[in-house]
Every structure is written in structure tokens, then in C-alpha cells.
Design a protein around this motif. Sequence first.
Motif, PDB file in Angstrom:
ATOM      1  N   ALA A   2      64.639  52.399  55.870  1.00 39.36           N
ATOM      2  CA  ALA A   2      63.217  52.340  56.209  1.00 39.36           C
ATOM      3  C   ALA A   2      62.615  51.024  55.725  1.00 39.36           C
ATOM      4  O   ALA A   2      62.989  50.515  54.678  1.00 39.36           O
ATOM      5  N   SER A   3      61.680  50.482  56.490  1.00 41.93           N
ATOM      6  CA  SER A   3      60.991  49.269  56.054  1.00 41.93           C
ATOM      7  C   SER A   3      59.663  49.642  55.404  1.00 41.93           C
ATOM      8  O   SER A   3      59.072  50.661  55.705  1.00 41.93           O
ATOM      9  N   ILE A   4      59.211  48.791  54.512  1.00 40.19           N
ATOM     10  CA  ILE A   4      57.951  49.014  53.806  1.00 40.19           C
ATOM     11  C   ILE A   4      56.806  48.565  54.712  1.00 40.19           C
ATOM     12  O   ILE A   4      56.826  47.484  55.268  1.00 40.19           O
ATOM     13  N   ARG A   5      55.795  49.386  54.840  1.00 39.10           N
ATOM     14  CA  ARG A   5      54.669  49.074  55.719  1.00 39.10           C
ATOM     15  C   ARG A   5      53.388  48.757  54.956  1.00 39.10           C
ATOM     16  O   ARG A   5      52.475  48.194  55.512  1.00 39.10           O
ATOM     17  N   GLN A   6      53.298  49.153  53.678  1.00 37.09           N
ATOM     18  CA  GLN A   6      52.079  48.918  52.924  1.00 37.09           C
ATOM     19  C   GLN A   6      52.428  48.348  51.557  1.00 37.09           C
ATOM     20  O   GLN A   6      53.475  48.647  50.998  1.00 37.09           O
ATOM     21  N   VAL A   7      51.521  47.533  51.038  1.00 37.69           N
ATOM     22  CA  VAL A   7      51.681  46.951  49.713  1.00 37.69           C
ATOM     23  C   VAL A   7      50.387  47.172  48.945  1.00 37.69           C
ATOM     24  O   VAL A   7      49.296  47.032  49.497  1.00 37.69           O
ATOM     25  N   GLN A   8      50.511  47.530  47.688  1.00 39.24           N
ATOM     26  CA  GLN A   8      49.376  47.598  46.775  1.00 39.24           C
ATOM     27  C   GLN A   8      49.592  46.521  45.727  1.00 39.24           C
ATOM     28  O   GLN A   8      50.700  46.359  45.233  1.00 39.24           O
ATOM     29  N   VAL A   9      48.547  45.795  45.386  1.00 37.39           N
ATOM     30  CA  VAL A   9      48.622  44.793  44.330  1.00 37.39           C
ATOM     31  C   VAL A   9      47.912  45.382  43.114  1.00 37.39           C
ATOM     32  O   VAL A   9      46.772  45.837  43.219  1.00 37.39           O
ATOM     33  N   THR A  10      48.588  45.388  41.971  1.00 32.60           N
ATOM     34  CA  THR A  10      48.048  45.984  40.752  1.00 32.60           C
ATOM     35  C   THR A  10      47.717  44.896  39.735  1.00 32.60           C
ATOM     36  O   THR A  10      48.533  44.009  39.493  1.00 32.60           O
ATOM     37  N   PHE A  11      46.523  44.996  39.169  1.00 35.21           N
ATOM     38  CA  PHE A  11      46.061  44.071  38.141  1.00 35.21           C
ATOM     39  C   PHE A  11      45.977  44.817  36.815  1.00 35.21           C
ATOM     40  O   PHE A  11      45.341  45.870  36.740  1.00 35.21           O
ATOM     41  N   ASP A  12      46.567  44.283  35.766  1.00 34.40           N
ATOM     42  CA  ASP A  12      46.307  44.747  34.413  1.00 34.40           C
ATOM     43  C   ASP A  12      45.049  44.036  33.940  1.00 34.40           C
ATOM     44  O   ASP A  12      44.905  42.822  34.149  1.00 34.40           O
ATOM     45  N   CYS A  13      44.126  44.770  33.307  1.00 36.07           N
ATOM     46  CA  CYS A  13      42.866  44.151  32.901  1.00 36.07           C
ATOM     47  C   CYS A  13      42.210  44.971  31.795  1.00 36.07           C
ATOM     48  O   CYS A  13      42.637  46.079  31.484  1.00 36.07           O
ATOM     49  N   ALA A  14      41.163  44.423  31.225  1.00 35.55           N
ATOM     50  CA  ALA A  14      40.406  45.106  30.176  1.00 35.55           C
ATOM     51  C   ALA A  14      39.299  45.974  30.763  1.00 35.55           C
ATOM     52  O   ALA A  14      39.022  47.060  30.258  1.00 35.55           O
ATOM     53  N   GLU A  15      38.652  45.497  31.838  1.00 33.81           N
ATOM     54  CA  GLU A  15      37.528  46.198  32.444  1.00 33.81           C
ATOM     55  C   GLU A  15      37.776  46.381  33.938  1.00 33.81           C
ATOM     56  O   GLU A  15      37.315  45.576  34.757  1.00 33.81           O
ATOM     57  N   PRO A  16      38.490  47.443  34.311  1.00 34.67           N
ATOM     58  CA  PRO A  16      38.874  47.617  35.715  1.00 34.67           C
ATOM     59  C   PRO A  16      37.719  47.570  36.712  1.00 34.67           C
ATOM     60  O   PRO A  16      37.833  46.926  37.756  1.00 34.67           O
ATOM     61  N   ARG A  17      36.622  48.209  36.431  1.00 34.56           N
ATOM     62  CA  ARG A  17      35.524  48.223  37.411  1.00 34.56           C
ATOM     63  C   ARG A  17      34.912  46.844  37.588  1.00 34.56           C
ATOM     64  O   ARG A  17      34.563  46.443  38.697  1.00 34.56           O
ATOM     65  N   ARG A  18      34.786  46.109  36.512  1.00 33.56           N
ATOM     66  CA  ARG A  18      34.231  44.753  36.591  1.00 33.56           C
ATOM     67  C   ARG A  18      35.128  43.855  37.445  1.00 33.56           C
ATOM     68  O   ARG A  18      34.650  43.125  38.314  1.00 33.56           O
ATOM     69  N   VAL A  19      36.425  43.911  37.220  1.00 29.00           N
ATOM     70  CA  VAL A  19      37.354  43.078  37.974  1.00 29.00           C
ATOM     71  C   VAL A  19      37.390  43.543  39.435  1.00 29.00           C
ATOM     72  O   VAL A  19      37.408  42.728  40.363  1.00 29.00           O
ATOM     73  N   ALA A  20      37.369  44.856  39.658  1.00 28.83           N
ATOM     74  CA  ALA A  20      37.365  45.388  41.030  1.00 28.83           C
ATOM     75  C   ALA A  20      36.117  44.934  41.785  1.00 28.83           C
ATOM     76  O   ALA A  20      36.203  44.547  42.956  1.00 28.83           O
ATOM     77  N   ARG A  21      34.958  44.964  41.133  1.00 32.47           N
ATOM     78  CA  ARG A  21      33.723  44.514  41.798  1.00 32.47           C
ATOM     79  C   ARG A  21      33.825  43.036  42.185  1.00 32.47           C
ATOM     80  O   ARG A  21      33.401  42.641  43.267  1.00 32.47           O
ATOM     81  N   PHE A  22      34.410  42.208  41.309  1.00 31.71           N
ATOM     82  CA  PHE A  22      34.591  40.799  41.646  1.00 31.71           C
ATOM     83  C   PHE A  22      35.427  40.664  42.915  1.00 31.71           C
ATOM     84  O   PHE A  22      35.050  39.962  43.848  1.00 31.71           O
ATOM     85  N   TRP A  23      36.572  41.358  42.968  1.00 33.66           N
ATOM     86  CA  TRP A  23      37.463  41.218  44.117  1.00 33.66           C
ATOM     87  C   TRP A  23      36.860  41.823  45.376  1.00 33.66           C
ATOM     88  O   TRP A  23      37.110  41.330  46.480  1.00 33.66           O
ATOM     89  N   CYS A  24      36.050  42.855  45.253  1.00 34.20           N
ATOM     90  CA  CYS A  24      35.342  43.380  46.430  1.00 34.20           C
ATOM     91  C   CYS A  24      34.450  42.297  47.018  1.00 34.20           C
ATOM     92  O   CYS A  24      34.445  42.073  48.231  1.00 34.20           O
TER      93      CYS A  24
END
Length: 144
Positions: A2-24
Motif C-alpha cells: 500500500a502507498s501512503i496517501r496522507q502525512v501529518q507533520v508533528t511539532f514538539d513545543c512548549a505552548e501547542p496552541r500558541r504555535v498552532a495559531r501561528f501556523w494557522c
Amino acid sequence: MASIRQVQVTFDCAEPRRVARFWCEALGYVLQPPPEGFGTWDDFDSSQPPGDRGSWAVCKDPSGVGPRLYFQRVPEGKTAKNRVHLDVRVGTGLVGEERLAALEAECARLLPLGAVRGQLLLADEDNESCLNMQDVEGNEFCLD
């Protein structure tokens, strides 16, 4: 096989919501809605043990095309250069001064969101110009 169809990129961080808001904001992504049964993320967090509150966040491409980004709180801080980074493709198909203008315009948009400007790498025989940057927690990325 089977081939991979989706990728998730994971960030290690101190403040997940703050970093997520930046990337949004940087990518035009949206935060994932809170889990079913919770009206807000604050409602969800209040149901969790204190040490688990705010420990992760997710943002996703509203069109469903780009990879899902997952942000997880880790106890240690960033100590070295990223081994993997995102290239934010703002200059695709552009060359010369037109490409540099696109990179600079995007940099100017991201700086007020907490990004940090890095080194501008000018075009050579093999590569087009790109601009190194960092997000709100120092994770490197390139404007390409």
C-alpha cells in the motif's frame, strides 16, 4: 504494498496552541474543532487532569489538500537546528526581483505574528532565492 496517501507533520513545543495559531495564520489553516461533546477547547481542557490541559493542538488545511499539523507539548526546549522544516512556497514560478518581492512581502506579513527573520539566500546556479525564518518558538522554516 500500500502507498501512503496522507502525512501529518508533528511539532514538539512548549505552548501547542500558541504555535498552532501561528501556523494557522501563516498557512491559512484552521484549528481543529474541540472533541465531540465539548463546545470549546477550554471546556475540553477543564475535563482533563491539570497536567494534560493544553498539551496538544491540531491545525488543518480547510481544503483538505495540505498535511495536518500536530503540536505536542514536551518538557525540553529546542536545543538544535530542526532536522526537518517546512518550506512555505510563496515564490513558486517567480524568479529574480519578482521572487524576492514575494518573499519579502510574506516575511513582512509573518513578522507581526511572531515570526523571526533569518538569512536571505540569493539564487545561484542550482537554486532560487529563499528566506530562512523561525516561528514563535524558534522552529526553522523557509519562505521558498
